[in-house]
Structure formats: C-alpha cells, structure tokens
Design a protein around this motif. Structure first.
Motif, PDB file in Angstrom:
ATOM      1  N   VAL A 133       0.603  -1.213  -0.276  1.00 14.96           N
ATOM      2  CA  VAL A 133       0.049   0.012  -0.400  1.00 14.96           C
ATOM      3  C   VAL A 133       1.081   1.466   0.256  1.00 14.96           C
ATOM      4  O   VAL A 133       1.892   1.919   0.990  1.00 14.96           O
ATOM      5  CB  VAL A 133      -0.535  -0.079   1.016  1.00 14.96           C
ATOM      6  CG1 VAL A 133      -1.230   1.714   1.063  1.00 14.96           C
ATOM      7  CG2 VAL A 133      -1.952  -1.335   1.655  1.00 14.96           C
ATOM      8  N   GLU A 161      -3.948   5.523  -2.708  1.00 16.49           N
ATOM      9  CA  GLU A 161      -4.114   4.308  -2.850  1.00 16.49           C
ATOM     10  C   GLU A 161      -4.944   4.578  -2.039  1.00 16.49           C
ATOM     11  O   GLU A 161      -6.175   4.512  -1.689  1.00 16.49           O
ATOM     12  CB  GLU A 161      -3.952   3.074  -3.136  1.00 16.49           C
ATOM     13  CG  GLU A 161      -2.416   2.914  -3.619  1.00 16.49           C
ATOM     14  CD  GLU A 161      -1.678   1.700  -3.548  1.00 16.49           C
ATOM     15  OE1 GLU A 161      -0.290   2.070  -4.830  1.00 16.49           O
ATOM     16  OE2 GLU A 161      -1.395   1.646  -2.822  1.00 16.49           O
ATOM     17  N   LEU A 215      -8.485   1.765  -0.602  1.00 13.85           N
ATOM     18  CA  LEU A 215      -8.428   0.882   0.293  1.00 13.85           C
ATOM     19  C   LEU A 215     -10.333   1.036   0.809  1.00 13.85           C
ATOM     20  O   LEU A 215     -11.053   1.423   0.495  1.00 13.85           O
ATOM     21  CB  LEU A 215      -7.801   0.832   1.693  1.00 13.85           C
ATOM     22  CG  LEU A 215      -6.089   1.378   1.026  1.00 13.85           C
ATOM     23  CD1 LEU A 215      -6.188   1.352   2.361  1.00 13.85           C
ATOM     24  CD2 LEU A 215      -6.137  -0.295  -0.019  1.00 13.85           C
ATOM     25  N   HIS A 260      -7.520  -3.499  -1.634  1.00  8.72           N
ATOM     26  CA  HIS A 260      -7.586  -2.711  -2.949  1.00  8.72           C
ATOM     27  C   HIS A 260      -8.673  -2.339  -2.944  1.00  8.72           C
ATOM     28  O   HIS A 260      -9.281  -3.403  -3.205  1.00  8.72           O
ATOM     29  CB  HIS A 260      -6.977  -1.997  -3.627  1.00  8.72           C
ATOM     30  CG  HIS A 260      -5.315  -2.127  -3.476  1.00  8.72           C
ATOM     31  ND1 HIS A 260      -4.187  -3.117  -3.010  1.00  8.72           N
ATOM     32  CD2 HIS A 260      -4.759  -0.860  -3.425  1.00  8.72           C
ATOM     33  CE1 HIS A 260      -2.914  -2.496  -2.784  1.00  8.72           C
ATOM     34  NE2 HIS A 260      -3.139  -1.342  -3.511  1.00  8.72           N
ATOM     35  N   THR A 302      -5.430  -4.820  -9.174  1.00 13.33           N
ATOM     36  CA  THR A 302      -4.055  -5.249  -8.372  1.00 13.33           C
ATOM     37  C   THR A 302      -3.922  -6.209  -8.686  1.00 13.33           C
ATOM     38  O   THR A 302      -4.885  -7.426  -9.188  1.00 13.33           O
ATOM     39  CB  THR A 302      -4.871  -4.975  -6.627  1.00 13.33           C
ATOM     40  OG1 THR A 302      -3.683  -5.121  -6.020  1.00 13.33           O
ATOM     41  CG2 THR A 302      -5.992  -5.695  -6.708  1.00 13.33           C
TER      42      THR A 302
END
Length: 157
Positions: free
Chosen positions: A69, A73, A75, A105, A112
């Motif tokens: 991470v 990003e 999440l 994610h 991902t």
C-alpha cells in the motif's frame, strides 16, 4: 462486545511500518473517506467533508500492508472501531481509530495483483515438491497436469 466497521477511502500518506522491541510488526496510516451528497437544486454531486481514520494493523497483516500500500491508493478496511478522546493545547476532540482485521484495494478504481504468502513448511518448498499437494486451498481431485482452459477453449464465466 466490539464494534466492527468497514470503511472505503484513500490512504493519506505512506504507511509507517515499525517492529516493536518485543518483535511485533505494526503499521499505521491515515485513511480519508470523502463524503458526497446530491445537491437536489442543481442535480449534481458535491463534496460534503472528509472523515479521517487512524488505521493500525499488526503481525503479518502489517507486513503485507507495508509491502502493498502507498499514498493515494483506494482501500477497503475492516476492523475494530475505537473512539479515543484527546486534548491538546486547550482543544478537545475524538480520534477515530480502526484496528484492521482485513485490508484490500478498492477494485472500483483499478486493478491489483495478488501474491499468496508462503507459510510454514511450504515457505521453503519448491513448486515441484510435495508442499503443492498439501496446499489447504487446492481443490480436491484436480490434477496439476490438467489444462488450464477447458476443452473447447472457452472459460466457464
């Protein structure tokens, strides 16, 4: 009884990874969850503030977050909610903390790639060793020599 919460948001800064004197891996980061609402008079979505969460994770999850991470990003975080009152310089407030149990994610915004962490005896085993046959996630009855794509060349989904 513990309160469990699931929050979606963006990472505010790179996660801070530490190992305590006792050998416990810990990672901390802030998560911002932007609130939006529909302005009925204009028919458009408008920003309506951001909720901020302090997220902590421990042990293997902490190591995986540190390796996976980065700032910005999106999440999805699930964990135990803790409200912690604070006071500093005459100001008072409440900090919203999450002890993470699962982090991933948010795939609404991108893709991902997942790499399974090798564990125990399988960590040092080569792919051709018997560790592959002992994989707890392996589907029973599947032969590793079977073709990856079903006969006819089409995937079933």
């Amino acid at each position: 009884m513990q309160d469990t919460i699931t929050v979606t948001g963006n990472v505010a800064g790179n996660p801070e990874f530490k190992v305590t004197a006792g050998g416990l891996a810990v990672v901390n980061f802030r998560l911002g969850s932007a609130q939006r609402r529909l302005d009925r008079s204009t028919g458009t979505w408008v920003d309506d503030g951001t909720n901020w969460y302090n997220v902590s994770a421990f042990r293997g999850l902490a190591e995986h977050i540190a390796a996976s991470v980065t700032k910005g990003e999106p999440l999805v975080v699930t964990g135990r909610l803790r409200l912690r009152p604070w006071e500093s310089g005459g100001k008072k407030g409440v900090s919203i903390d999450i002890d993470a149990e699962a982090v991933g994610h948010d795939l609404r915004w991108g893709t991902t790639s997942y790499t399974k962490q090798a564990t125990g005896a399988n960590a040092s085993a080569s792919p051709s060793s018997s560790g592959e046959a002992e994989d707890a996630w392996a589907a029973p009855g599947l032969d590793s020599a079977a073709p990856a794509v079903p006969v006819g060349g089409e995937t079933p989904f």
